[in-house]
Every structure is written in C-alpha cells, then in structure tokens.
Write an enzyme that holds these catalytic residues in place. Structure first.
Site, mmCIF file in Angstrom:
data_model
loop_
_atom_site.group_PDB
_atom_site.id
_atom_site.type_symbol
_atom_site.label_atom_id
_atom_site.label_comp_id
_atom_site.label_asym_id
_atom_site.label_seq_id
_atom_site.Cartn_x
_atom_site.Cartn_y
_atom_site.Cartn_z
ATOM 1 N N PRO A 1 -7.134 -1.672 9.068
ATOM 2 C CA PRO A 1 -6.771 -1.721 7.651
ATOM 3 C C PRO A 1 -6.898 -0.354 6.971
ATOM 4 O O PRO A 1 -7.871 0.367 7.203
ATOM 5 C CB PRO A 1 -7.799 -2.703 7.063
ATOM 6 C CG PRO A 1 -8.995 -2.543 7.948
ATOM 7 C CD PRO A 1 -8.476 -2.222 9.327
ATOM 8 N N GLY A 2 -5.930 -0.001 6.185
ATOM 9 C CA GLY A 2 -5.996 1.245 5.428
ATOM 10 C C GLY A 2 -5.902 0.937 3.951
ATOM 11 O O GLY A 2 -6.880 0.983 3.208
ATOM 12 N N ARG A 3 -4.696 0.554 3.525
ATOM 13 C CA ARG A 3 -4.420 0.315 2.103
ATOM 14 C C ARG A 3 -5.412 -0.672 1.467
ATOM 15 O O ARG A 3 -5.852 -0.457 0.340
ATOM 16 C CB ARG A 3 -2.996 -0.249 1.976
ATOM 17 C CG ARG A 3 -2.501 -0.348 0.562
ATOM 18 C CD ARG A 3 -1.165 -1.096 0.491
ATOM 19 N NE ARG A 3 -0.254 -0.752 1.532
ATOM 20 C CZ ARG A 3 0.753 0.137 1.414
ATOM 21 N NH1 ARG A 3 0.949 0.749 0.270
ATOM 22 N NH2 ARG A 3 1.556 0.380 2.425
ATOM 23 N N ARG B 277 4.742 8.124 -3.636
ATOM 24 C CA ARG B 277 5.190 6.760 -3.348
ATOM 25 C C ARG B 277 6.341 6.258 -4.238
ATOM 26 O O ARG B 277 7.296 5.684 -3.718
ATOM 27 C CB ARG B 277 4.014 5.779 -3.385
ATOM 28 C CG ARG B 277 2.901 6.142 -2.391
ATOM 29 C CD ARG B 277 1.866 5.052 -2.239
ATOM 30 N NE ARG B 277 2.402 3.890 -1.553
ATOM 31 C CZ ARG B 277 2.725 2.774 -2.137
ATOM 32 N NH1 ARG B 277 2.536 2.617 -3.421
ATOM 33 N NH2 ARG B 277 3.231 1.785 -1.429
ATOM 34 N N CYS C 21 11.046 19.685 -10.011
ATOM 35 C CA CYS C 21 12.485 19.753 -10.231
ATOM 36 C C CYS C 21 13.255 18.795 -9.337
ATOM 37 O O CYS C 21 13.990 19.214 -8.432
ATOM 38 C CB CYS C 21 12.955 21.186 -10.043
ATOM 39 S SG CYS C 21 12.121 22.272 -11.197
HETATM 40 N N1 LLP Z 1 -1.947 0.715 12.007
HETATM 41 C C1 LLP Z 1 -0.734 1.235 12.264
HETATM 42 C C2 LLP Z 1 -0.276 1.308 13.650
HETATM 43 C C3 LLP Z 1 0.076 1.685 11.203
HETATM 44 O O1 LLP Z 1 1.279 2.187 11.469
HETATM 45 C C4 LLP Z 1 -0.391 1.599 9.866
HETATM 46 C C5 LLP Z 1 0.409 2.085 8.747
HETATM 47 C C6 LLP Z 1 -1.682 1.061 9.648
HETATM 48 C C7 LLP Z 1 -2.427 0.610 10.745
HETATM 49 C C8 LLP Z 1 -2.291 0.950 8.285
HETATM 50 O O2 LLP Z 1 -1.565 0.117 7.451
HETATM 51 P P1 LLP Z 1 -2.177 -0.323 6.042
HETATM 52 O O3 LLP Z 1 -3.356 -1.237 6.318
HETATM 53 O O4 LLP Z 1 -2.581 0.872 5.292
HETATM 54 O O5 LLP Z 1 -1.090 -1.071 5.359
HETATM 55 N N2 LLP Z 1 3.234 5.426 3.328
HETATM 56 C C9 LLP Z 1 3.532 4.018 3.157
HETATM 57 C C10 LLP Z 1 2.832 3.160 4.170
HETATM 58 C C11 LLP Z 1 3.072 3.559 5.598
HETATM 59 C C12 LLP Z 1 2.280 2.751 6.568
HETATM 60 C C13 LLP Z 1 2.318 3.347 7.929
HETATM 61 N N3 LLP Z 1 1.530 2.660 8.903
HETATM 62 C C14 LLP Z 1 3.185 3.609 1.732
HETATM 63 O O6 LLP Z 1 2.804 4.467 0.946
HETATM 64 O O7 LLP Z 1 3.336 2.440 1.368
#
Ligand code: LLP
Length: 424
Positions: free
Chosen positions: A274-276, A312, A352
């Site tokens: 998990p990231g977001r 974003r 810009c």
């Molecule tokens: N694991 C893998 C293999 C991933 O590709 C990603 C995100 C994550 C975990 C983490 O996902 P999360 O839990 O954060 O949703 N820049 C975009 C999101 C790109 C996500 C890329 N992969 C945004 O700002 O919405």
C-alpha cells in the site's frame, strides 16, 4: 479523520496552525501529520493481523526519508521499484530483509544491489528479467528469490493511466507464461520461486477486484503446488483507494474481508504494497495567492504552488479538494457544486502550461493576494513526482507530531538547481 481540521476559522495540522507554519517556513509548503501516517499503517496492520502480513509500504507514493523513517519505526517494510528507492530505504535506517522489488525494467546493477542487500524477493515481470536475475545471482553465488507477477486481466476501473492488471498493458504475464516460467525456475539452482504477485491498479474504491484476484491466486497456487512448487507467498500489491472528495474511501477492514479468506484458503503468507492509502491524506500542500485575475469571463486565483509540485491534476485530471487556510466560508463536507458565499474559481499555478492547475470551476470563498490556500490529499504521488520544471526549487516538507514540527526536507535554493551541471 485526517488530522487536518479548521479550528476557530483556520486550518490546523494536529495542534499546529498551518498559517503560522507558512509564515515561518514560506510557501509552497508540504505539511504532514505523523499521527495520520501511523494511524493508516496501524489500520492495515490490524485489519490483516489474522494472517500476519508483511506490509511493504510502496516507496513510489512518497519517498521522503522522513516518511520512510516513520514507516519502518512503526514496523512497515517496503516495496521498491528502483535502485534509488532501495538506497532511500537503507538511508532511512530500515533493514532490507523484507523488501520486495517490482518493476518491468530492473537493470543488472539494480538486481546486484538488491541481492547484495538480501531483499525478500523480486516481483518478476518477464522471462528476460528472470534470466537476468539468474545470471546476476549466479555470478554472486546467491539465490534469487522471486515471485512471478501475474496479469490477472481484471478491470479495476481506475484511470486509464493507472490501470495495471488488464491484458494489454506492460505489467506481469498471463497464466500460461506464468506456469512456463515457474517450471523454468524449478530447473534453475540460481533461483527460488516463492510466490505470486499481482497489482491491479490504483486507486481502487471497491473490493470486487481484490476478491477476484484472491480467487485467481488460490487457483494458481494450487496448480503450482500440483506441479511440484513449494510456493507460499501471495502478494496482492497496492491500490487501496482514499477519500479525495468526501467519504468515498473504504476502511482497510473492507479489503481485508475479501483478501484474508483467500490467503487462508491458499495456506500462504500475505504481502501487501500500500502507498496512497497510507500517505495520501497525511499531507496538505500550502500555497500563497500571488494574484487574482478576471479574464474571459473567469476568475483565476494564481498560486505560488504549481504543477511542478503536484502534477496529478495536470496528468490525470485528478480531483484535489482545495480551500483557503483562513476561509471566509467554512469548508462544507461536499465541495463539489454550488456553495453559498462562494464564486466559481480556477486555482492555477505560475507555470507556463494551461494544464498547470489545482482546481477548475470550483466554488471557493473570496481570496486575495497574500491569502493561503490548502490543497488536500497531497501526500501520495505529490513530492515523489515533483520536479524542477520552470526552474522552480522543490518546496520544504514539514512533519508535524502534536505540537512538534520537524523539517524533513529543506527548500531547494537556486544554487541547488544548477549544482549537478557541468562547469560551462
Ligand atoms: N505496487 C505496485 C506494483 C504498483 O505499481 C503500485 C503503484 C503500488 C504498489 C502502490 O499503489 P498505491 O497503493 O499507492 O495505490 N501516480 C499515480 C499512481 C500510480 C501508481 C503506480 N503504481 C497517481 O498519482 O494516482
């Protein structure tokens, strides 16, 4: 609960006035709540406790060392996608033995670096990558532990640019190739197959895709065991959604309800990335109004924060809640649509590009030069995707813990901007 709330008409992060922080540290400014970060990680740890998961915080969402340090001190491990991210994990003081390494283009140098640091496993995305890991591991007299990344062909209904688990995108492999490569690992003493990896996309606001992925994982694990593999890890990636607008995010326990039974049925260990979910709502970006401008029938409020800070909206048309730090009208729970005492406004930056905006046609209280604006839910893919576009120095990042404030990244100077360039 995001640990950001308005008290007596001004925004606070935990027990600190955001306006005071802007005064002291300047703008644009990233303000994080440590309590929120810890609360979100804890929520996942508790929801999945029954299967004793390895939580690998996804470094790509926010790679600031101060954030990584909070994560590892609270028992998280990490998901990395580059040598640079692995370096950051080490620099934060974390141990690397539970790190997972994903990504379609790992170089030999990155593979070597990961093997030197004895990471838990590589999430392998192709046969060519598997061959490279075997070769590098062999040359070092080590065994490359791998999970193969299955593309489960599940539509997670995310933005076209952030879907990853559908046939036809560059991630993972189909089930036929998966079994072929699993057989290849079995014949190769330099490799060990540990599990199956899937990541469905991001952000995902329903549990159905995880339920489908869980069912798929059970099927694959059982088939592989029949083929003679000692496979015991299921990694379901990241992607848990959050509330950007109102209360659309689900608690971790909802995802756990569909994932935990699958992990138990497959008799496997669970890894998550998990990231977001952890960092998204842990941070607001504070910017100051430089000018207001009426043109072409529109009201523009021009900020000192910009798309180089938070890309974003420009990149994915993402919705971020914006509201003044000291608003003339209290922030309603729903900020979409018409709001009494407010005017339709475009909140833009100085870069810009027409795509340099934070909000379009949003009803906002009156604002003037010098006022402060908060851009909410800025913690995930904010600083991590920021750049120096238009030669704008990256902004200060502050970690708030109760009444304590720590600078976890100082503002870049103009000298920093040119520090890596050759003498000309
Ligand atoms: N694991 C893998 C293999 C991933 O590709 C990603 C995100 C994550 C975990 C983490 O996902 P999360 O839990 O954060 O949703 N820049 C975009 C999101 C790109 C996500 C890329 N992969 C945004 O700002 O919405």
């Amino acid at each position: 609960m995001t640990n950001f709330d308005y008290r007596d008409g001004e925004l606070f992060c935990e027990d600190v006035s955001v306006a005071d922080l802007a005064e002291q540290y300047g703008t644009p400014l990233w303000v994080y709540s440590k309590a929120f970060l810890l609360g979100q990680l804890r929520q996942i740890q508790i929801a999945f406790a029954e299967v004793d998961p390895v939580i690998c915080y996804s470094v790509k969402a926010n790679s600031t060392l101060g954030v990584l340090k909070v994560m590892h001190e609270a028992g998280s491990s990490f998901d990395v996608v580059s040598g640079g991210e692995l370096y950051r994990v080490k620099a934060s003081g974390a141990d690397t033995s539970k790190v997972v390494f994903a990504g379609v283009g790992k170089t030999d140098d990155e593979i070597r670096f990961a093997l030197e640091n004895d990471i838990l496993m590589f999430d392998v995305e192709s046969e060519a990558e598997l061959d490279a890991i075997a070769a590098v591991a062999g040359s070092m007299g080590k065994i490359g532990r791998v999970a193969l990344r299955l593309n489960p062909d599940i539509d997670a209904k995310t933005h076209a640019k952030t879907t990853t688990g559908k046939k036809g995108n560059k991630f993972g492999m189909d089930i036929e190739r998966f079994r072929e490569l699993a057989a290849k690992v079995l014949r190769d003493k330099r490799l060990a197959l540990k599990g199956i990896h899937m990541h469905l996309g991001s952000p995902i606001l329903t549990t159905d895709p995880y339920e489908a992925a869980g069912a798929k994982a059970i099927e694959v694990v059982e088939a592989l065991r029949r083929d003679g593999h000692d496979i015991n890890w299921i990694n379901l990636g990241g992607g848990f959604g959050i509330s950007y607008r109102e209360n659309e995010g689900l608690p971790a326990s909802e995802y756990a309800k569909v994932i935990v039974p699958a992990v138990k049925a497959a008799k496997c260990r669970l890894a998550l990335e998990p990231g977001r979910f952890i960092v998204g709502n842990s941070c607001v970006l504070i910017s100051r109004v430089v000018y207001t401008k009426r043109e072409g029938g529109k009201l523009f409020v021009i900020q000192d924060g910009a798309m180089n800070d938070l890309i974003r909206p420009a990149m994915y048309d993402s919705f971020h809640r914006v509201w003044p730090v000291k608003p003339a009208v209290a922030m309603p729970s729903n900020v979409e649509g018409e709001i009494a005492g407010c005017e339709k406004t475009d909140v833009v930056g100085p870069v810009c590009e027409s795509s340099d905006y934070f909000a379009k046609d949003r009803y906002l209280p009156p604002m003037q030069r010098g006022d402060l604006m908060a851009i909410f839910s800025a913690g995930a893919y904010g600083t991590a995707m920021s750049s120096n576009y238009n030669s704008r120095p990256r902004a200060t990042e502050l970690l708030v813990d109760g009444t304590t404030v720590k600078v976890i990244r100082r503002r870049e100077t103009y000298a920093d901007l040119v520090a890596h360039e050759l003498d000309v």
